[in-house]
Every structure is written in C-alpha cells, then in structure tokens.
Design an enzyme around this catalytic site. Structure first.
Site, mmCIF file in Angstrom:
data_model
loop_
_atom_site.group_PDB
_atom_site.id
_atom_site.type_symbol
_atom_site.label_atom_id
_atom_site.label_comp_id
_atom_site.label_asym_id
_atom_site.label_seq_id
_atom_site.Cartn_x
_atom_site.Cartn_y
_atom_site.Cartn_z
ATOM 1 N N VAL A 172 -3.382 1.250 7.838
ATOM 2 C CA VAL A 172 -4.133 0.032 7.496
ATOM 3 C C VAL A 172 -5.516 0.454 7.021
ATOM 4 C CG1 VAL A 172 -5.172 -2.062 8.439
ATOM 5 C CG2 VAL A 172 -2.861 -1.391 9.134
ATOM 6 N N GLY A 208 -6.445 -7.637 6.215
ATOM 7 C CA GLY A 208 -5.350 -7.881 7.148
ATOM 8 C C GLY A 208 -4.131 -7.021 6.843
ATOM 9 N N ASP A 221 -6.250 -7.037 1.327
ATOM 10 C CA ASP A 221 -7.483 -7.448 1.993
ATOM 11 C C ASP A 221 -7.514 -6.772 3.367
ATOM 12 O OD1 ASP A 221 -5.767 -8.847 3.590
ATOM 13 O OD2 ASP A 221 -6.379 -10.840 2.892
ATOM 14 N N HIS A 252 5.314 -4.738 -0.532
ATOM 15 C CA HIS A 252 5.834 -4.971 0.815
ATOM 16 C C HIS A 252 7.287 -5.454 0.725
ATOM 17 C CE1 HIS A 252 5.867 -5.943 5.033
ATOM 18 N NE2 HIS A 252 6.387 -7.113 4.730
HETATM 19 C C1 GRF Z 1 8.970 0.405 0.646
HETATM 20 O O1 GRF Z 1 9.945 -0.495 1.107
HETATM 21 C C2 GRF Z 1 7.633 -0.259 0.588
HETATM 22 O O2 GRF Z 1 7.712 -1.608 0.259
HETATM 23 C C3 GRF Z 1 7.163 -0.117 2.012
HETATM 24 O O3 GRF Z 1 7.603 1.155 2.419
HETATM 25 C C4 GRF Z 1 8.727 1.535 1.646
HETATM 26 C C5 GRF Z 1 8.326 2.806 0.981
HETATM 27 O O4 GRF Z 1 9.313 3.344 0.225
HETATM 28 N N1 GRF Z 1 5.736 -0.322 2.083
HETATM 29 P P1 GRF Z 1 8.988 4.559 -0.753
HETATM 30 O O5 GRF Z 1 8.115 5.564 -0.002
HETATM 31 O O6 GRF Z 1 8.302 4.017 -1.953
HETATM 32 O O7 GRF Z 1 10.333 5.140 -1.048
#
Ligand code: GRF
Length: 220
Positions: A95, A146, A144, A112
């Site tokens: 984070v 959060g 941001d 995400h």
């Molecule tokens: C992906 O699902 C991304 O959304 C999440 O972590 C995973 C990372 O996958 N934050 P990679 O390292 O890009 O293969």
C-alpha cells in the site's frame, strides 16, 4: 518533447500484466515509453520479463528499509531518476502512502481483479465467489490513499460460472486485465481521461458506449 507517456511499472509477482503492457509497447500498439520496472521482491518473475524486453529494472526491497517512508522515498528517487511521469501498479503488493502519491499527483494507476468498490484487497476473486455474485471482472483506477478506493477509469466484466473455483475465476478475470490495462494506458497517453472529483470521463473519437462493458483493443 515526446508525446509518449513516460511510464514506470511497479511489480511484486508474476508480472503477466507487465507482460501485456510490454507486448503492447514492443508491438507499437500504445504510445508508451516504459522507462523502468521496479520490483519490491528480488525474486519476482516479473523482473525477467522486463529484462527479456530490454527494459531497465530496479529492485527496491521493502525489507531493507526501516520505515515505509524511507522505502517510498527510494521508489520515488528511482522512478524520477528514470524520467517517469506516470506510474502503473501491476500486481504491486504494498500500500502506498502520501509520501509516494504526492510525488506523482493523480499520475498513479492500479489494476484490481474485481468490480470495485466490491471486493477490494488481496482476495477479489475468492470473495466474489463466496458472495455469490454472477458477474465479476477487473477495474483500473487512480490510486488514492486507501486500498483500491480511488476513482474508477475502466472496468471489464466476466461471468461467474457455477463450476468456478477462485483460480478459474481469477484466470478469466486476468484475461480481461491483459486487455484493459494497455487500453487504459493508451487512453491516458492520448490525454482522453478526464477527472472530475470521483468521476472519470473518457473523451474523444471512440468514447465508451453504453453496453460496451469490455474494452476494444488499444488503437493509436
Ligand atoms: C492481478 O490479478 C492484479 O489485478 C492483482 O494482482 C494480480 C497480479 O498479476 N493486483 P500479475 O503479477 O500481473 O500476473
């Protein structure tokens, strides 16, 4: 001055999103110059992907810093040293605090594996299954202070199947991530992403259309 987006990517893991961005850059599909990839984990598979593509790599291991601030200060220094203007988090598992975010105001984006604001945090696909939703997907958003709370730029939707496990759902979402992230970076490079508070509009010749839930391939 180059109009291309001067990008740094932060990674922690396997780096398949990084690979999708690298492929789009190498194939000239997006107006992005990948200045540096920074990993906080020395053994992240993503590092080799960057090396294979000839992109500079830096390891900034959070374990070697006394404080989060010191770690983030080093991240900022490395990114600035490579001329980075925009930062994309791609599976980056730390984070970030204002110490980092204030150095790149409104210029940090994340992907995400859920349809935010549902299921933020580290287990998006599993939580979507446990909650019984019929659709999930991915979200690209500004970062941001959060956890996965920043203004949403784009989302792509996938069905949740009765036969899904967390792994099969995550894999289906990941396929959409690999389309969506390069596409959003191209929108940013073209200056077509306009923020107004929490709301984000995409302007220009190919606006998102109603019912158009998943992104087309990036176009120049
Ligand atoms: C992906 O699902 C991304 O959304 C999440 O972590 C995973 C990372 O996958 N934050 P990679 O390292 O890009 O293969």
């Amino acid at each position: 001055m180059s109009a291309r987006l001067q990008l740094g990517v932060l990674v922690s893991g396997s780096g398949t999103n990084l690979q999708a961005i690298l492929d789009a850059v190498v194939q000239g599909r997006i107006d992005v110059e990948l200045k540096v990839v920074v990993s906080n984990r020395p053994r992240a598979a993503a590092i080799q992907r960057a090396r294979d593509a000839g992109v500079p790599v830096a390891v900034v291991n959070h374990k070697q810093f006394d404080s989060r601030e010191a770690f983030e200060s080093e991240l900022v220094e490395v990114l600035r040293g490579h001329g980075v203007q925009w930062v994309a988090l791609a599976g980056f598992m730390r984070v970030l605090t204002p110490r980092f975010l204030d150095a790149f105001p409104d210029h940090v984006v994340n992907i995400h594996p859920a349809l935010l604001p549902a299921f933020p945090g580290t287990h998006g696909p599993r939580q979507a299954l446990e909650h019984g939703v019929r659709f999930s997907g991915c979200t690209v958003h500004f970062v941001d202070g959060g956890t996965d709370t920043g203004p949403i730029i784009a989302q792509a939707v996938v069905p949740v199947l009765d036969t899904d496990t967390a792994e099969t759902l995550a894999a289906r979402i990941l396929q959409q991530e690999h389309q969506t992230y390069p596409w959003v970076l191209q929108l940013l490079a073209q200056g077509r992403v306009v923020r107004s508070g929490r709301r984000v509009r995409v302007t220009g010749a190919e606006p998102l259309q109603f019912g158009h839930v998943n992104p087309p391939p990036p176009s120049r």
